[in-house]
Design a protein around this motif. Structure first.
Motif, PDB file in Angstrom:
ATOM      1  N   GLN A  28      -3.002  11.351  -3.929  1.00  0.00           N
ATOM      2  CA  GLN A  28      -3.725  11.603  -4.989  1.00  0.00           C
ATOM      3  C   GLN A  28      -3.741  10.405  -5.709  1.00  0.00           C
ATOM      4  O   GLN A  28      -5.153  10.105  -6.380  1.00  0.00           O
ATOM      5  N   LEU A  29      -2.714   9.290  -6.011  1.00  0.00           N
ATOM      6  CA  LEU A  29      -2.500   8.176  -6.666  1.00  0.00           C
ATOM      7  C   LEU A  29      -3.897   7.478  -6.022  1.00  0.00           C
ATOM      8  O   LEU A  29      -4.467   6.440  -6.653  1.00  0.00           O
ATOM      9  N   GLY A  30      -3.543   7.213  -4.817  1.00  0.00           N
ATOM     10  CA  GLY A  30      -4.479   5.949  -3.999  1.00  0.00           C
ATOM     11  C   GLY A  30      -6.061   6.565  -4.136  1.00  0.00           C
ATOM     12  O   GLY A  30      -6.637   5.799  -4.362  1.00  0.00           O
ATOM     13  N   GLY A  31      -6.296   7.832  -4.130  1.00  0.00           N
ATOM     14  CA  GLY A  31      -7.775   8.249  -4.149  1.00  0.00           C
ATOM     15  C   GLY A  31      -8.278   8.141  -5.649  1.00  0.00           C
ATOM     16  O   GLY A  31      -9.601   7.407  -5.629  1.00  0.00           O
ATOM     17  N   THR A  32      -7.504   8.183  -6.443  1.00  0.00           N
ATOM     18  CA  THR A  32      -7.909   7.829  -7.868  1.00  0.00           C
ATOM     19  C   THR A  32      -8.148   6.459  -8.205  1.00  0.00           C
ATOM     20  O   THR A  32      -9.118   5.936  -8.897  1.00  0.00           O
ATOM     21  N   ALA A  33      -7.259   5.561  -7.666  1.00  0.00           N
ATOM     22  CA  ALA A  33      -7.038   4.010  -7.829  1.00  0.00           C
ATOM     23  C   ALA A  33      -7.979   3.403  -6.893  1.00  0.00           C
ATOM     24  O   ALA A  33      -8.035   2.185  -6.925  1.00  0.00           O
ATOM     25  N   GLY A  34      -8.729   4.027  -5.893  1.00  0.00           N
ATOM     26  CA  GLY A  34      -9.355   3.473  -4.712  1.00  0.00           C
ATOM     27  C   GLY A  34      -8.535   2.758  -3.821  1.00  0.00           C
ATOM     28  O   GLY A  34      -9.056   1.666  -3.163  1.00  0.00           O
ATOM     29  N   LEU A  35      -7.300   3.190  -3.481  1.00  0.00           N
ATOM     30  CA  LEU A  35      -6.436   2.509  -2.570  1.00  0.00           C
ATOM     31  C   LEU A  35      -6.091   3.300  -1.303  1.00  0.00           C
ATOM     32  O   LEU A  35      -6.069   4.522  -1.696  1.00  0.00           O
ATOM     33  N   THR A  36      -6.023   2.892  -0.092  1.00  0.00           N
ATOM     34  CA  THR A  36      -5.690   3.656   0.739  1.00  0.00           C
ATOM     35  C   THR A  36      -4.187   4.379   0.904  1.00  0.00           C
ATOM     36  O   THR A  36      -3.630   3.680   0.124  1.00  0.00           O
ATOM     37  N   THR A  37      -3.983   5.257   1.635  1.00  0.00           N
ATOM     38  CA  THR A  37      -2.502   5.755   1.406  1.00  0.00           C
ATOM     39  C   THR A  37      -1.433   4.635   1.997  1.00  0.00           C
ATOM     40  O   THR A  37      -0.355   4.613   1.461  1.00  0.00           O
ATOM     41  N   SER A  38      -1.833   4.053   2.892  1.00  0.00           N
ATOM     42  CA  SER A  38      -0.925   3.294   3.694  1.00  0.00           C
ATOM     43  C   SER A  38      -1.018   1.980   2.965  1.00  0.00           C
ATOM     44  O   SER A  38       0.380   1.325   2.662  1.00  0.00           O
ATOM     45  N   HIS A  39      -1.848   1.376   2.101  1.00  0.00           N
ATOM     46  CA  HIS A  39      -2.018   0.339   1.088  1.00  0.00           C
ATOM     47  C   HIS A  39      -0.777   0.669   0.069  1.00  0.00           C
ATOM     48  O   HIS A  39      -0.152  -0.167  -0.427  1.00  0.00           O
ATOM     49  N   LEU A  40      -1.222   1.916  -0.693  1.00  0.00           N
ATOM     50  CA  LEU A  40      -0.236   1.988  -1.664  1.00  0.00           C
ATOM     51  C   LEU A  40       1.159   2.317  -1.247  1.00  0.00           C
ATOM     52  O   LEU A  40       2.052   1.732  -2.199  1.00  0.00           O
ATOM     53  N   SER A  41       1.419   2.701   0.019  1.00  0.00           N
ATOM     54  CA  SER A  41       2.960   2.769   0.386  1.00  0.00           C
ATOM     55  C   SER A  41       3.586   1.590   0.499  1.00  0.00           C
ATOM     56  O   SER A  41       4.817   1.416   0.127  1.00  0.00           O
ATOM     57  N   LEU A  42       2.876   0.607   1.036  1.00  0.00           N
ATOM     58  CA  LEU A  42       3.237  -0.590   1.227  1.00  0.00           C
ATOM     59  C   LEU A  42       3.499  -1.493  -0.383  1.00  0.00           C
ATOM     60  O   LEU A  42       4.692  -2.045  -0.162  1.00  0.00           O
ATOM     61  N   ILE A  43       2.639  -1.182  -1.212  1.00  0.00           N
ATOM     62  CA  ILE A  43       2.880  -1.576  -2.315  1.00  0.00           C
ATOM     63  C   ILE A  43       4.457  -1.193  -3.079  1.00  0.00           C
ATOM     64  O   ILE A  43       4.940  -1.743  -3.775  1.00  0.00           O
ATOM     65  N   GLU A  44       4.496   0.126  -3.042  1.00  0.00           N
ATOM     66  CA  GLU A  44       5.634   1.036  -3.579  1.00  0.00           C
ATOM     67  C   GLU A  44       6.805   0.243  -2.982  1.00  0.00           C
ATOM     68  O   GLU A  44       7.818   0.473  -3.221  1.00  0.00           O
TER      69      GLU A  44
END
Length: 480
Positions: A28-44
């Motif tokens: 949900q957060l990745g879709g709103t911010a324009g980031l893939t789930t895998s990319h957001l997971s790496l950031i977190e």
């Protein structure tokens, strides 16, 4: 933007904390911010550095300010523990254990996480204490000496600090009095207290909570005395020292506080004026420099190494040598061929028997300086040597210069001369052939082995200091 690994971990935790607080999934957060789930997971997880545009999009999607995400503080006590565990498991010390990294999970309770972090803290504490082996201490000391030699043994920032502190108490010149030192302490909110029960492992103790510096009731023989000890204690505060993380840092702090004390007892402006006048008269002498400022011969000789090259354009050497010929302290930027071990360390090495530092012990009149020219493989050097004694035995203090610089010093007219071929063994280390032939197979000496040769340096928050004794001392004097 560029982040340190520790900052990336904190950033990731803050993003995850804000996401969970908002009740959002990674998708949900990745879709709103324009980031893939895998990319957001790496950031977190602190494994991918986000662009500023991505961070701005995440902040907007989470309904928070960008500055809130970039805060250096962990978002919660639990997150702080997780970050500390990750940092500990990524250290070189932990990697040498060849153990797997344990990732904190939601099912891991806070007590378990606290225990793991506590174990890592204790491992790190013991690692810091264990580093001070004799070999590592000698290496750190050798590196520090090279660092100082590259600066001609001169530290301008500490010189300026000392002059400023003296100016604040109105010190106009002459020997620094105990009263003036007390005033310097008072300006820092400190009071000097003399006690007879200081722990044996300490020279002074500063009670930061109650604003007290505890000192012994009498000077240490052969040392700078109570004035210097008080100034050294103040220097830790003025120089904003923190607890040393390793032995090299401990040595640097010790050097700095000793330098500050010397710069107060023999201020640069007054000392340079005195030395320049003596040079102009071609009458430089350690004994005059000593008497003008009311310090020990060794203190004056060491202070000369701080100022001579920078202000008088004179390279020189300093030696403190024990009665057995071993170097206790040394400094040289004039090319004197000091003996050294494989690490480059000179402490403990025997100087040539023909150097003035050893020949002075044989003089019948040891109350005056002994002057000598010595021819070495690196050239001819002139030396002035003074001997003394402490409870630990005899010692000599030498200050010397290359032949061309001797013209500025009292004692240059001496006719005493010696030749040294060291480190060539035939100079003074190898016995004559006839003595060797007679006694080599007819003798068996029992060597004196100093205990410290085989022992690590004493451990503690500060090397060599017994924490238990120090804290019990402070408790005893808490109500004083």
């Amino acid at each position: 933007m560029s982040f340190h690994p520790a900052e990336l971990r904190t950033l990731g935790h803050r993003i995850r904390h804000a996401r969970l607080a908002a009740g959002l999934t990674l998708e949900q957060l990745g879709g709103t911010a324009g980031l893939t789930t895998s990319h957001l997971s790496l950031i977190e997880n602190g494994k991918r550095e986000p662009r500023l545009s991505a961070l701005s999009a995440l902040a907007e999607a989470l309904g928070t300010e960008l500055g809130e995400l970039l805060s250096p503080e962990a978002p919660s006590p639990r997150a702080a523990l997780e970050i500390e565990l990750e940092q500990a498991q990524s250290s070189d010390m932990y990697r040498t254990l060849a153990l797997p990294a344990l990732r904190p999970s939601r099912s891991m309770g806070d007590p378990v996480l606290e225990a793991l972090v506590g174990l890592h803290r204790e491992l790190q504490r013991r690692e810091r204490q264990a580093i001070a082996t004799p070999e590592e201490a000698r290496r750190a000391n050798t590196e520090l000496q090279a660092w100082m030699r590259a600066r001609d043994n001169h530290l301008p920032a500490i010189e300026a600090l000392a002059e400023d502190r003296l100016r604040l108490v109105g010190h106009a010149g002459g020997a620094l009095t105990h009263r003036t030192v007390s005033l310097m302490a008072e300006q820092l909110g400190l009071r000097l207290i003399y006690v007879d029960d200081l722990p044996a492992s300490t020279r002074s103790i500063t009670d930061l909570e109650n604003g007290r510096i505890y000192l012994p009731p009498a000077s240490i023989p052969g040392g700078h005395g109570l004035r210097a000890m008080a100034l050294q204690a103040m220097a830790h505060i003025l120089l904003e020292h923190t607890r040393p993380a390793n032995y090299a840092e401990f040595l640097m702090q010790r050097l700095e506080i000793n330098y500050y004390a010397a710069a107060c007892l023999m201020p640069e402006t007054a000392s340079v004026a005195f030395l320049q006048a003596a040079k102009q008269d071609r009458d430089l002498a350690v004994e005059d420099f000593r008497d003008a400022f009311g310090v020990t011969h060794e203190a004056a000789a060491l202070r000369l190494t701080n100022l001579s090259t920078r202000h008088l354009d004179i390279p020189l050497h300093f030696l403190r040598v024990g009665g057995d010929g071993a170097i206790l302290k040394a400094y040289a930027n004039d090319g004197l061929p000091l003996p050294s071990d494989v690490t480059g360390s000179v402490e403990g090495q025997l100087v040539c028997r023909r150097w003035a530092a050893r020949r002075a012990f044989a003089q019948t009149n040891r109350t005056t300086e002994f002057y000598q020219y010595t021819d070495t493989p690196e050239g001819t050097f002139w030396c002035a040597t003074q001997t003394g004694s402490t409870a630990d035995g005899d010692f000599s203090i030498s200050v010397g210069v290359p032949f061309a610089q001797s013209k500025w010093f009292r004692g240059r007219e001496t006719t005493v001369r010696a030749e040294s071929r060291c480190p060539e063994p035939s100079c003074c280390r190898r016995p004559p052939d006839e003595l060797s032939a007679r006694w080599r197979d007819r003798s068996w000496p029992s060597a004196r082995l100093h205990a410290h040769v085989l022992s690590p340096l004493p451990s503690g928050t500060f090397p060599g200091v017994d924490d238990n004794d120090v804290y019990r001392f402070l408790e005893r004097h808490q109500g004083g």
